[in-house]
Design a protein around this motif. Structure first.
Motif, PDB file in Angstrom:
ATOM      1  N   THR B  57       0.718  -1.240   0.000  1.00  0.00           N
ATOM      2  CA  THR B  57      -0.052   0.151   0.159  1.00  0.00           C
ATOM      3  C   THR B  57       0.957   1.065   0.061  1.00  0.00           C
ATOM      4  OG1 THR B  57      -0.067   0.124   2.274  1.00  0.00           O
ATOM      5  CG2 THR B  57      -1.887  -0.966   1.275  1.00  0.00           C
ATOM      6  N   GLY B  58       2.191   1.264   0.161  1.00  0.00           N
ATOM      7  CA  GLY B  58       2.899   2.543   0.333  1.00  0.00           C
ATOM      8  C   GLY B  58       2.636   3.237   1.710  1.00  0.00           C
ATOM      9  N   GLN B  59       2.000   2.507   2.656  1.00  0.00           N
ATOM     10  CA  GLN B  59       1.699   3.394   3.618  1.00  0.00           C
ATOM     11  C   GLN B  59       2.045   2.542   5.052  1.00  0.00           C
ATOM     12  OE1 GLN B  59      -2.384   4.929   3.869  1.00  0.00           O
ATOM     13  NE2 GLN B  59      -1.070   6.518   2.543  1.00  0.00           N
ATOM     14  N   THR B  60       2.917   3.037   5.752  1.00  0.00           N
ATOM     15  CA  THR B  60       3.585   2.186   6.988  1.00  0.00           C
ATOM     16  C   THR B  60       2.813   2.579   8.344  1.00  0.00           C
ATOM     17  OG1 THR B  60       5.248   3.802   7.185  1.00  0.00           O
ATOM     18  CG2 THR B  60       5.713   1.704   5.958  1.00  0.00           C
ATOM     19  N   SER B  61       2.106   3.617   8.342  1.00  0.00           N
ATOM     20  CA  SER B  61       1.382   4.377   9.155  1.00  0.00           C
ATOM     21  C   SER B  61       2.419   4.393  10.367  1.00  0.00           C
ATOM     22  CB  SER B  61       0.236   3.348  10.010  1.00  0.00           C
ATOM     23  OG  SER B  61      -0.680   3.403   8.930  1.00  0.00           O
ATOM     24  N   SER B  62       3.552   4.650  10.270  1.00  0.00           N
ATOM     25  CA  SER B  62       4.557   4.949  11.144  1.00  0.00           C
ATOM     26  C   SER B  62       5.449   5.980  10.986  1.00  0.00           C
ATOM     27  CB  SER B  62       5.415   3.786  11.556  1.00  0.00           C
ATOM     28  OG  SER B  62       6.072   3.428  10.341  1.00  0.00           O
ATOM     29  N   ILE B  63       5.712   6.682  12.048  1.00  0.00           N
ATOM     30  CA  ILE B  63       6.312   8.173  12.117  1.00  0.00           C
ATOM     31  C   ILE B  63       7.655   7.829  13.015  1.00  0.00           C
ATOM     32  CG2 ILE B  63       6.546  10.387  12.860  1.00  0.00           C
ATOM     33  CD1 ILE B  63       3.442  10.239  12.115  1.00  0.00           C
ATOM     34  N   GLY B  64       8.828   8.370  12.504  1.00  0.00           N
ATOM     35  CA  GLY B  64      10.102   8.152  13.238  1.00  0.00           C
ATOM     36  C   GLY B  64      10.566   9.303  14.098  1.00  0.00           C
ATOM     37  N   LEU B 111      18.070   4.695   9.515  1.00  0.00           N
ATOM     38  CA  LEU B 111      17.158   3.535  10.004  1.00  0.00           C
ATOM     39  C   LEU B 111      15.506   3.760   9.418  1.00  0.00           C
ATOM     40  CD1 LEU B 111      18.747   1.793  12.779  1.00  0.00           C
ATOM     41  CD2 LEU B 111      17.900   0.621  10.892  1.00  0.00           C
ATOM     42  N   HIS B 112      15.372   4.977  10.198  1.00  0.00           N
ATOM     43  CA  HIS B 112      13.783   5.525  10.105  1.00  0.00           C
ATOM     44  C   HIS B 112      13.388   5.620   8.557  1.00  0.00           C
ATOM     45  CE1 HIS B 112      13.560   7.216  14.374  1.00  0.00           C
ATOM     46  NE2 HIS B 112      12.903   5.747  14.370  1.00  0.00           N
ATOM     47  N   LEU B 113      14.355   5.995   7.922  1.00  0.00           N
ATOM     48  CA  LEU B 113      14.120   6.306   6.607  1.00  0.00           C
ATOM     49  C   LEU B 113      13.986   4.700   5.739  1.00  0.00           C
ATOM     50  CD1 LEU B 113      16.074   9.451   5.719  1.00  0.00           C
ATOM     51  CD2 LEU B 113      13.845   9.221   5.864  1.00  0.00           C
ATOM     52  N   SER B 114      14.954   4.063   6.018  1.00  0.00           N
ATOM     53  CA  SER B 114      14.980   2.743   5.505  1.00  0.00           C
ATOM     54  C   SER B 114      13.787   1.963   5.833  1.00  0.00           C
ATOM     55  CB  SER B 114      16.134   1.973   6.034  1.00  0.00           C
ATOM     56  OG  SER B 114      17.223   1.987   5.101  1.00  0.00           O
ATOM     57  N   ARG B 115      13.191   2.252   7.148  1.00  0.00           N
ATOM     58  CA  ARG B 115      11.780   1.588   7.424  1.00  0.00           C
ATOM     59  C   ARG B 115      10.568   2.126   6.951  1.00  0.00           C
ATOM     60  NH1 ARG B 115      12.986  -1.419  11.802  1.00  0.00           N
ATOM     61  NH2 ARG B 115      14.646  -0.558  12.982  1.00  0.00           N
ATOM     62  N   GLN B 116      10.637   3.051   6.038  1.00  0.00           N
ATOM     63  CA  GLN B 116       9.822   3.715   5.213  1.00  0.00           C
ATOM     64  C   GLN B 116       8.822   4.554   6.101  1.00  0.00           C
ATOM     65  OE1 GLN B 116      11.827   2.710   2.769  1.00  0.00           O
ATOM     66  NE2 GLN B 116       9.853   3.107   1.550  1.00  0.00           N
ATOM     67  N   VAL B 117       9.313   5.351   7.090  1.00  0.00           N
ATOM     68  CA  VAL B 117       8.393   6.118   8.154  1.00  0.00           C
ATOM     69  C   VAL B 117       7.738   7.125   7.243  1.00  0.00           C
ATOM     70  CG1 VAL B 117       9.735   5.778  10.111  1.00  0.00           C
ATOM     71  CG2 VAL B 117      10.362   7.688   8.603  1.00  0.00           C
ATOM     72  N   GLU B 118       6.545   7.552   7.354  1.00  0.00           N
ATOM     73  CA  GLU B 118       5.997   8.523   6.813  1.00  0.00           C
ATOM     74  C   GLU B 118       6.248   9.965   6.986  1.00  0.00           C
ATOM     75  OE1 GLU B 118       1.757   7.810   6.096  1.00  0.00           O
ATOM     76  OE2 GLU B 118       1.920   5.412   6.464  1.00  0.00           O
ATOM     77  N   ALA B 119       6.910  10.252   7.944  1.00  0.00           N
ATOM     78  CA  ALA B 119       7.432  11.452   8.564  1.00  0.00           C
ATOM     79  C   ALA B 119       8.651  11.237   9.401  1.00  0.00           C
ATOM     80  CB  ALA B 119       6.429  12.453   9.049  1.00  0.00           C
ATOM     81  N   LEU B 120       9.468  12.193   9.457  1.00  0.00           N
ATOM     82  CA  LEU B 120      10.780  12.094  10.313  1.00  0.00           C
ATOM     83  C   LEU B 120      10.926  13.411  11.576  1.00  0.00           C
ATOM     84  CD1 LEU B 120      13.206  10.318  11.264  1.00  0.00           C
ATOM     85  CD2 LEU B 120      14.227  11.144   9.376  1.00  0.00           C
ATOM     86  N   LEU B 121      10.870  13.029  12.595  1.00  0.00           N
ATOM     87  CA  LEU B 121      10.973  13.943  13.611  1.00  0.00           C
ATOM     88  C   LEU B 121      12.438  14.110  13.931  1.00  0.00           C
ATOM     89  CD1 LEU B 121       7.664  14.046  15.636  1.00  0.00           C
ATOM     90  CD2 LEU B 121       8.121  14.858  13.235  1.00  0.00           C
ATOM     91  N   PHE B 122      12.774  15.121  14.392  1.00  0.00           N
ATOM     92  CA  PHE B 122      14.307  15.131  14.730  1.00  0.00           C
ATOM     93  C   PHE B 122      14.288  16.056  15.928  1.00  0.00           C
ATOM     94  CE2 PHE B 122      18.797  16.341  14.968  1.00  0.00           C
ATOM     95  CZ  PHE B 122      19.348  15.274  15.159  1.00  0.00           C
ATOM     96  N   CYS B 123      14.734  15.616  17.243  1.00  0.00           N
ATOM     97  CA  CYS B 123      14.795  16.431  18.323  1.00  0.00           C
ATOM     98  C   CYS B 123      16.304  17.103  18.346  1.00  0.00           C
ATOM     99  CB  CYS B 123      14.559  15.675  19.602  1.00  0.00           C
ATOM    100  SG  CYS B 123      14.306  16.653  20.973  1.00  0.00           S
ATOM    101  N   VAL B 124      16.617  18.433  18.171  1.00  0.00           N
ATOM    102  CA  VAL B 124      17.957  18.742  17.826  1.00  0.00           C
ATOM    103  C   VAL B 124      18.530  18.991  19.236  1.00  0.00           C
ATOM    104  CG1 VAL B 124      19.071  20.651  16.743  1.00  0.00           C
ATOM    105  CG2 VAL B 124      17.038  20.121  16.032  1.00  0.00           C
ATOM    106  N   ARG B 125      19.860  18.587  19.399  1.00  0.00           N
ATOM    107  CA  ARG B 125      20.579  18.778  20.686  1.00  0.00           C
ATOM    108  C   ARG B 125      20.818  20.340  20.875  1.00  0.00           C
ATOM    109  NH1 ARG B 125      25.419  17.043  19.572  1.00  0.00           N
ATOM    110  NH2 ARG B 125      25.094  16.525  17.467  1.00  0.00           N
ATOM    111  N   GLU B 126      20.976  20.629  22.208  1.00  0.00           N
ATOM    112  CA  GLU B 126      21.057  22.170  22.219  1.00  0.00           C
ATOM    113  C   GLU B 126      22.518  22.794  21.649  1.00  0.00           C
ATOM    114  OE1 GLU B 126      20.817  23.621  26.247  1.00  0.00           O
ATOM    115  OE2 GLU B 126      18.516  23.234  26.304  1.00  0.00           O
ATOM    116  N   ASP B 127      23.283  21.568  21.688  1.00  0.00           N
ATOM    117  CA  ASP B 127      24.649  22.178  21.431  1.00  0.00           C
ATOM    118  C   ASP B 127      25.171  21.792  19.794  1.00  0.00           C
ATOM    119  OD1 ASP B 127      24.679  19.420  21.778  1.00  0.00           O
ATOM    120  OD2 ASP B 127      26.671  19.490  22.296  1.00  0.00           O
TER     121      ASP B 127
END
Lengths: 336, 336
Positions: B57-64, B111-127
């Motif tokens: 289906t092209g939908q993994t229903s997961s977000i990384g 890894l997340h992209l390889s898992r075909q997440v539908e979107a990717l969030l990234f929590c940026v380190r303060e430094d």
DNA sequence: TTGAAAGCGCTAACAT
DNA sequence: ATGTTAGCGCTTTCAA
């Protein structure tokens, strides 16, 4: 649209197999082809589709864990330890958080199984009497972390909870407290075990435990506030305790605060000992605390899991329990 | 071996299609067949293979999401808020922890992209001065959480860090401190922004800031110990500060401890204000603190992500920053 | 209402 | 050294 093997193959007039081989480091490819492929792979930012690979090979290289919550001092350390061991073996850990809800625990477990994780870890809530149904007849190995509910016959890695109580009592005795009180947590199996350990340690040394020194934290309040209130009452008894074992660091902090406020000195007049060894709470109060071995638990659980994956049903694997350890700071005196 | 659709189909003398339809709630199946199928599905504990479904289906229903670490007061609250919003929409959040390492951040993103997440969030380190390469030309939507490094042009949800400084300063001023010191964190962009906000708030009121009242925590020590030491030096200056803004709750706790030990009263002689609003630290010390809005940040980021997934490149979506908020406890006086 | 065929992206096994 | 075939478990499409 992500790039596929085929895109690269068409690009370079090669078959998908050749690309696949290069990517997996097979040796039967000419150096030149290999170089061309790698170049294009990088240019296009190709990334293999793990789902498709897993579908074909039956290996997803992923392991699931369900935790009740993410906060606190225990879970984060546990998960980081697991992650590290798994990463070394090429596995990645997928964390599912249940927000403290039994229904979500079930959902997250099912999700993991649906994702074809190669093993499923489950971190048991302290107050849990049972575990989610999906774990019970899972087709992949399951490892429980924390305490193992009665009549559940799955592999588990846990802590010797009674030793949390006995270690604390023993330390206070070694530091010359003789009137030792216990501020216990809410009614859970784990809290009970700790009390048991505590009682036994006292009994072994023929030290009496007065029932007014065994106080349960009021669950309406935060642990800190509950301990703050509880300890004041405790200090009105005669004789007064000269040592208090607490079921958590936060409760121990509450005790320290209340005692200092009331003019008692810690550790001279009253020694305090907490549980959890959370640096953020222990350092400010100089709290001696019982460390719950989260990192070691994680490493052991990870190794057990990897063996289970490799060796199917290795009969040599058995559930294990680890000992907590004492971390001495300034809320207890030097032992004699 | 997990059960497959086909196993059930053969069992019941039906085609896999029929089973598939029943499971997805299609209506063109007789009630009787449906019942037979559901019964068998439950008996066998069938669980669909998400990878195979996603492949088709092209939908993994997961977000990384990639986070630097799991501990602390901020990340757990953030992740739980994200999880909750996503769950409501049938998405599950896959958490990847990088153990504070930039290389792992890159690995986990891939890894997340390889898992075909539908979107990717990234929590940026303060430094962090940059973000992992894979995020930069990702084929799926990316949302940054925390501060957005300079020259990075991705959607982000962040905090108005200057307001952390100005809110604290403003509150102390309202509570009649005039000699306000700042105990700043290690050199990071975020720490700088907070200082800037603090300075501006003072300047706006024509309150002078003496340079000996702007102290940086010694990074060799824990934040608590560093503040403990730093504040002692600070209190030897003449005139002495009568209010201290701290870059973290732990540092604020260090200040409180040192001041009380040195015989100063909080908040009468010196007011203290922390940042992070970590309940475990704030409650014991009655710390007034700046809440970093982790839960709200999570909810906003989640909603933004869902819209991005649905509406491809919706031009109406823009990065946003939220305001921190003040939580008053007893380490500051009642405002006049 | 049910089912047959094809194919998602990848790789094991086997040609060439 | 390179390519062909088949199929992992599922769903879309279309036919019966």
């Amino acid at each position: 649209m992500p790039i596929r093997l085929r895109d690269i193959a068409q690009d370079l007039n090669l078959s998908t197999m050749t690309i696949s081989k290069v990517l997996r480091g097979q040796t039967d490819v000419s150096a030149e082809t290999k170089a061309r492929v790698m170049k294009r792979v990088r240019e296009l930012n190709y990334r293999p589709n793990i789902a498709a690979r897993g579908l074909r090979t039956g290996q997803t290289s992923s392991i699931g864990i369900v935790v009740p919550r993410l906060g606190g001092a225990f879970i984060p350390v546990l998960v980081e330890a697991l992650t590290e061991v798994f990463r070394r073996d090429g596995y990645s850990l997928i964390v599912g958080c249940a927000d403290g809800d039994a229904e979500n625990e079930e959902r997250e477990s099912e999700l993991h199984l649906s994702r074809q994780v190669e093993a499923l870890l489950f971190c048991v809530r302290e107050d849990a009497a049972d575990i989610p149904q999906p774990l019970k007849n899972s087709s992949v190995p399951v490892v429980l972390i924390g305490h193992r509910p009665a009549r559940i016959n799955l592999l588990s890695v846990g802590l010797r909870e009674e030793e949390v109580g006995s270690l604390a009592a023993t330390h206070l005795l070694a530091c010359r407290s003789r009137r030792i009180a216990y501020m216990r947590g809410r009614r859970t199996a784990v809290a009970d075990q700790r009390v048991t350990g505590f009682r036994e340690a006292l009994r072994d040394r023929n030290i009496p435990l007065r029932e007014e020194w065994l106080v349960e934290l009021d669950s309406e309040e935060s642990e800190f506030a509950a301990a703050y209130i509880g300890v004041r009452k405790m200090m009105q008894s005669a004789p007064r305790p000269d040592g208090i074992v607490c079921s958590s660091d936060l409760a121990a902090a509450g005790c320290c605060s209340a005692l200092q406020k009331a003019g008692f000195t810690v550790p001279e007049q009253v020694q305090i000992i907490g549980a959890g060894n959370s640096p953020e709470i222990c350092e400010p109060f100089g709290l001696t605390s019982i460390d719950l071995s989260a990192a070691e638990l994680g490493r052991r659980a990870a190794r057990m899991t990897l063996r289970l994956i490799r060796e199917a049903d290795d009969a040599s694997l058995r559930s294990m329990t680890l000992s907590p350890s004492l971390v001495v700071r300034t809320s207890t005196r030097a032992p004699s």
